[in-house]
Scaffold this active site. Structure first.
Site, PDB file in Angstrom:
ATOM      1  N   PRO A 308     -11.539 -11.585  -8.589  1.00  0.00           N
ATOM      2  CA  PRO A 308     -10.925 -11.652  -7.262  1.00  0.00           C
ATOM      3  C   PRO A 308     -10.195 -12.964  -7.001  1.00  0.00           C
ATOM      4  O   PRO A 308     -10.628 -14.022  -7.454  1.00  0.00           O
ATOM      5  CB  PRO A 308     -12.136 -11.528  -6.321  1.00  0.00           C
ATOM      6  N   CYS A 378      17.346 -22.853   5.719  1.00  0.00           N
ATOM      7  CA  CYS A 378      18.663 -22.222   5.871  1.00  0.00           C
ATOM      8  C   CYS A 378      18.758 -20.894   5.137  1.00  0.00           C
ATOM      9  O   CYS A 378      19.441 -20.768   4.118  1.00  0.00           O
ATOM     10  CB  CYS A 378      19.738 -23.182   5.398  1.00  0.00           C
ATOM     11  N   GLU A 379      18.032 -19.936   5.595  1.00  0.00           N
ATOM     12  CA  GLU A 379      18.018 -18.581   5.043  1.00  0.00           C
ATOM     13  C   GLU A 379      17.629 -17.647   6.171  1.00  0.00           C
ATOM     14  O   GLU A 379      16.678 -17.953   6.906  1.00  0.00           O
ATOM     15  CB  GLU A 379      16.896 -18.415   4.008  1.00  0.00           C
TER      16      GLU A 379
HETATM   17  N1  LLP Z   1      -6.417 -10.668 -12.258  1.00  0.00           N
HETATM   18  C1  LLP Z   1      -5.140 -10.550 -12.658  1.00  0.00           C
HETATM   19  C2  LLP Z   1      -4.858 -10.207 -14.030  1.00  0.00           C
HETATM   20  C3  LLP Z   1      -4.095 -10.708 -11.733  1.00  0.00           C
HETATM   21  O1  LLP Z   1      -2.841 -10.557 -12.132  1.00  0.00           O
HETATM   22  C4  LLP Z   1      -4.395 -11.014 -10.380  1.00  0.00           C
HETATM   23  C5  LLP Z   1      -3.322 -11.190  -9.390  1.00  0.00           C
HETATM   24  C6  LLP Z   1      -5.739 -11.151 -10.017  1.00  0.00           C
HETATM   25  C7  LLP Z   1      -6.730 -10.960 -10.986  1.00  0.00           C
HETATM   26  C8  LLP Z   1      -6.161 -11.476  -8.609  1.00  0.00           C
HETATM   27  O2  LLP Z   1      -5.805 -10.465  -7.731  1.00  0.00           O
HETATM   28  P1  LLP Z   1      -6.258 -10.516  -6.197  1.00  0.00           P
HETATM   29  O3  LLP Z   1      -7.765 -10.343  -6.150  1.00  0.00           O
HETATM   30  O4  LLP Z   1      -5.875 -11.853  -5.659  1.00  0.00           O
HETATM   31  O5  LLP Z   1      -5.515  -9.439  -5.552  1.00  0.00           O
HETATM   32  N2  LLP Z   1       1.609 -13.178  -4.795  1.00  0.00           N
HETATM   33  C9  LLP Z   1       1.113 -11.899  -4.398  1.00  0.00           C
HETATM   34  C10 LLP Z   1      -0.108 -11.488  -5.196  1.00  0.00           C
HETATM   35  C11 LLP Z   1       0.118 -11.461  -6.677  1.00  0.00           C
HETATM   36  C12 LLP Z   1      -1.143 -11.119  -7.433  1.00  0.00           C
HETATM   37  C13 LLP Z   1      -0.961 -11.295  -8.882  1.00  0.00           C
HETATM   38  N3  LLP Z   1      -2.109 -10.990  -9.661  1.00  0.00           N
HETATM   39  C14 LLP Z   1       0.829 -11.920  -2.908  1.00  0.00           C
HETATM   40  O6  LLP Z   1       1.053 -12.930  -2.269  1.00  0.00           O
HETATM   41  O7  LLP Z   1       0.433 -10.902  -2.341  1.00  0.00           O
END
Ligand code: LLP
Length: 486
Positions: A308, A378-379
């Site tokens: 997580p 500026c966007e």
């Molecule tokens: N494991 C892997 C292989 C991942 O690619 C990710 C997130 C996680 C775990 C953790 O996932 P989480 O529990 O945080 O959902 N920037 C985007 C989120 C990109 C997530 C990328 N991978 C946002 O702001 O929503």
């Protein structure tokens, strides 16, 4: 219980500390404000959910890479999930020791486990921390470091496997690997955060599985297959999705085991969503998530790894901003704040909703108006929230008394008069702990904000804000010389 809440005096508090007071004492705005206790509570929720399972929580560092937060999570018994060499270097700096494993064991609470030896020869015990290196473009240099340190590495493609084998040879150590399988399960999320569909760039598809198993067998001096991994996407709000993937994954594991591999780990990735809307909708908790896969994991005698990011850290933090001014164009009201897409890009990039709230109470006769909350960048994509209903805060009164004689401006209507005097009010963007600071940029030469946390009633700075000097230091000592001559 949640760390940020409005008290009877209508001020916003973080663990008993008034956010307005933190604003008054902080070196500048915007800044990030965390609750250390909420991080602990979120982690404990996973620990409790995993009771009765051999399991490891690997925190996805990409969500938030503050060193103090990493140290805190490590202290709680968390592992680390990495996607770059620098994340690995930072995890090592935070004290993670990948050669030790921290298993949540069925019969013992973590603090009481003696040292265990696992089948794969690793020692596990209290204070141990599994590190897993994910990614579809890992480079040999970083894999060499991972191999040296005993990090588990996910195999993502043919060339990735080749690079891992090269790194193992360079270091002269066998690398424990997991196969990242792309199970083609639709996570029902924004396409930019979906990773487990069959056309995604991540993982390997089942039609190639046999090729990978043969290749791994032929490199048994360099690598040892210890598990299977999948990650479906992020912001997932239905646990059935995890169950569907886990069913597919245990089938793959059965298939792989029949070929003589002793797989120990099932890694189901991260991805659990949180309540960004603050509407009180009941979303699945870690308990719901773990309970949907529990029987499958037990039936195959597997150690469950979960990765997580968001669900551990997102709701522990707000971005605290100051209102720079208010304007109206046509029928649209804008609140312009000092924070922007540079500090918090999720609304601009994914159209994500993050709840916005004022830190001080509204006037007794406050009027609620609808605003777009925007930054100074500026966007036109620079917005933190669209069409948000917000009341005019009490702070306006004092500003009004000060500013009317100075400006001598005449305002056409009471509403305008109110809008013009929003300046200086505090406004927070909630749930800013995950993928906000870690995705911050310096666009328009915005400086990355300082970070504070509330630790047992005290507000403590946990990262300096970037300064103008940081920007110019990259030019210090530059010699104007060509590096290539054609
Ligand atoms: N494991 C892997 C292989 C991942 O690619 C990710 C997130 C996680 C775990 C953790 O996932 P989480 O529990 O945080 O959902 N920037 C985007 C989120 C990109 C997530 C990328 N991978 C946002 O702001 O929503």
């Amino acid at each position: 219980r949640h760390c940020f809440s409005k008290s009877a005096d209508s001020y916003l508090y973080c663990e008993g500390v008034r956010v307005q007071d933190v604003m008054d004492g902080a070196e500048r705005s915007p800044f990030y404000l965390y609750s250390k206790a909420q991080i602990t509570r979120n982690f404990e929720a996973y620990r409790e959910a995993l009771e009765g399972l051999r399991s490891i929580v690997g925190y996805a560092i990409k969500a938030n890479n503050n060193l103090k937060i990493l140290e805190h999570l490590r202290g709680l018994g968390c592992g680390a999930v990495l996607v770059s060499g620098n994340e690995l270097r930072l995890a090592l700096r935070a004290g993670f020791d990948p050669t030790r494993l921290n298993l949540f064991f069925p019969l013992f609470p973590i603090k009481e486990i003696p040292i265990f030896c696992l089948a794969n020869g690793m020692i596990c015990g209290p204070g141990g921390e599994l590190c897993i290196f994910n990614g579809n473009g890992k480079i040999v240099e970083d894999l060499v470091l991972a191999a040296e340190k005993g990090v588990f590495v996910n195999v993502d493609s043919e060339f990735d496997l080749e690079n891992i084998v090269t790194a193992a040879r360079v270091v002269g150590k066998k690398v424990p690997v997991l196969l990242r399988i792309n199970p083609d399960v639709d996570p029902q999320v924004h396409p930019y955060v979906a990773t487990g569909n069959k056309t995604s760039k991540f993982g390997i598809r089942n039609e190639k599985l046999q090729w990978f198993l043969d290749a791994i067998k032929s490199c048994s001096n360099e690598i040892k297959l210890v598990g299977a991994h999948c990650h479906l996407g992020s912001t997932i709000t239905k646990v059935d999705i995890f169950r569907d993937a886990a069913v597919l994954m245990v089938n793959y594991i059965d298939q792989i085991r029949t070929q003589g591999f002793e797989l120990e780990y099932l890694n189901i990735g991260g991805g659990l969503g949180i309540d960004y809307y603050h509407t009180g909708t009941v979303l699945p908790t870690p308990v719901d998530l773990i309970n949907t896969v529990r029987e499958l994991v037990l039936s195959r005698d597997l150690t469950l790894i979960i990765e997580p990011g968001r669900s551990l850290i997102a709701n522990t933090c707000c971005l605290v901003n100051r209102v720079t001014g208010v304007k109206t164009n046509g029928t649209k009201n804008f609140i312009v704040i000092d924070g922007s897409m540079a500090e918090l890009i999720r609304p601009s990039l994914y159209g994500a909703y993050q709840h916005i709230e004022l830190v001080s109470p509204p006037l007794p006769d406050a009027e609620v108006s609808t605003f777009d909350v925007v930054g100074p960048v500026c966007e036109s994509a620079d917005f933190l929230g669209k069409d948000r209903e917000l009341p005019t805060p009490a702070k306006v009164i004092s500003l009004l008394i000060l500013s009317i004689p100075c400006t001598g401006q005449v305002f056409s209507s009471f509403t305008n008069w109110r809008l013009m005097h929003f300046q200086g009010a505090g406004l927070v963007v909630h749930d800013a702990g995950a993928y906000c600071m870690s995705m911050a940029s310096t666009y328009n030469l915005k400086m990355r904000p300082p970070e504070y946390w509330v630790d047992d009633g005290s507000v403590v700075k946990i990262r300096h804000g970037e300064t103008f000097e940081d920007f110019v230091k990259f030019f210090d000592g530059i010699l104007y010389r060509r590096i290539l001559i054609f």
